[in-house]
Each structure stands twice: as structure tokens, then as C-alpha cells.
Design a protein around this motif. Structure first.
Motif, PDB file in Angstrom:
ATOM      1  N   ASP A 187     -37.352   1.155  27.257  1.00 30.22           N
ATOM      2  CA  ASP A 187     -38.225   2.327  27.293  1.00 30.22           C
ATOM      3  C   ASP A 187     -38.276   2.863  28.720  1.00 30.22           C
ATOM      4  N   ASP A 188     -39.103   3.873  28.937  1.00 30.60           N
ATOM      5  CA  ASP A 188     -39.195   4.513  30.247  1.00 30.60           C
ATOM      6  C   ASP A 188     -39.742   3.579  31.321  1.00 30.60           C
ATOM      7  N   ALA A 189     -40.508   2.556  30.906  1.00 30.69           N
ATOM      8  CA  ALA A 189     -41.091   1.611  31.864  1.00 30.69           C
ATOM      9  C   ALA A 189     -40.181   0.398  32.093  1.00 30.69           C
ATOM     10  N   GLY A 190     -39.054   0.330  31.392  1.00 31.73           N
ATOM     11  CA  GLY A 190     -38.117  -0.767  31.577  1.00 31.73           C
ATOM     12  C   GLY A 190     -38.279  -1.927  30.611  1.00 31.73           C
ATOM     13  N   TYR A 191     -39.220  -1.837  29.669  1.00 31.88           N
ATOM     14  CA  TYR A 191     -39.371  -2.884  28.661  1.00 31.88           C
ATOM     15  C   TYR A 191     -38.236  -2.788  27.651  1.00 31.88           C
ATOM     16  N   LEU A 192     -37.793  -3.928  27.141  1.00 33.68           N
ATOM     17  CA  LEU A 192     -36.760  -3.940  26.118  1.00 33.68           C
ATOM     18  C   LEU A 192     -37.392  -3.987  24.737  1.00 33.68           C
ATOM     19  N   TRP A 193     -36.854  -3.194  23.829  1.00 30.75           N
ATOM     20  CA  TRP A 193     -37.353  -3.093  22.468  1.00 30.75           C
ATOM     21  C   TRP A 193     -36.207  -3.316  21.493  1.00 30.75           C
ATOM     22  N   SER A 194     -36.492  -4.035  20.428  1.00 27.86           N
ATOM     23  CA  SER A 194     -35.556  -4.190  19.328  1.00 27.86           C
ATOM     24  C   SER A 194     -35.850  -3.068  18.333  1.00 27.86           C
ATOM     25  N   ALA A 195     -34.810  -2.383  17.899  1.00 28.44           N
ATOM     26  CA  ALA A 195     -34.955  -1.314  16.906  1.00 28.44           C
ATOM     27  C   ALA A 195     -34.229  -1.740  15.640  1.00 28.44           C
ATOM     28  N   THR A 196     -34.957  -1.752  14.529  1.00 26.27           N
ATOM     29  CA  THR A 196     -34.401  -2.178  13.245  1.00 26.27           C
ATOM     30  C   THR A 196     -34.519  -1.039  12.243  1.00 26.27           C
ATOM     31  N   LEU A 197     -33.420  -0.700  11.607  1.00 23.91           N
ATOM     32  CA  LEU A 197     -33.418   0.340  10.587  1.00 23.91           C
ATOM     33  C   LEU A 197     -33.760  -0.283   9.247  1.00 23.91           C
ATOM     34  N   VAL A 198     -34.747   0.298   8.557  1.00 24.94           N
ATOM     35  CA  VAL A 198     -35.184  -0.205   7.258  1.00 24.94           C
ATOM     36  C   VAL A 198     -35.209   0.969   6.286  1.00 24.94           C
TER      37      VAL A 198
END
Length: 88
Positions: A22-33
């Protein structure tokens, strides 16, 4: 003397999850459902479990494979996705 056993973790098959920052540098997992005709992307923060998950509902299939979506598209969806509330 007993020999120590070595446990080999079983690899999990990929479900097509993506990782995006994200813009703050956190990592996110994105899952398509896909559920009952709706296409959802569920975001879960990997680097800080205290952050609330987020969910983005797409009006339709994005038209290109989830694996091929540009990271900037996922970041934009994450920016606009509301937090998932707690169940009570």
C-alpha cells in the motif's frame, strides 16, 4: 540414541493470491473470490495482523486474468476498499 526427525512442510497450491504494497509500505495479500455471480477481492495485511482486512466488490469480472492485473490497479482497489468489520 534416537535420530531427530525432519518434517518437510507440504507446499500449498497457489490459489492465485497476489501480494501488493500500500501507500504506507505495508504488504497485503489480495485474493480473488467469486460467489454467486459476484466478484470480490479480499485484502489481508501480511506485515501487520492488527490491521483490519478489506473487501472490494467488483461489478464484473475485470476482463483480464487476476494474475495479470497491474499492481497499481490492486493498490487503487485497496485504497477504496472499506475495512471488514468484526462479527459480534
Amino acid at each position: 540414541m534416537p535420530r531427530p526427525s525432519v518434517v518437510q512442510p507440504q507446499p500449498r497450491p497457489s490459489q492465485g493470491d497476489r501480494v501488493v504494497s500500500d501507500d504506507a509500505g505495508y504488504l497485503w495479500s489480495a485474493t480473488l473470490v467469486e460467489d454467486q455471480g459476484e466478484v470480490l477481492v479480499i485484502f489481508s495485511c501480511i506485515t501487520d495482523a492488527r490491521r483490519s482486512g478489506r473487501i472490494s466488490c467488483l461489478a464484473a469480472d475485470p476482463g483480464i486474468p487476476f494474475a495479470d492485473l497491474p499492481d497499481e490497479t490492486l493498490r487503487d482497489w485497496l485504497r477504496h476498499a472499506p475495512p471488514i468489520g468484526r462479527l459480534q
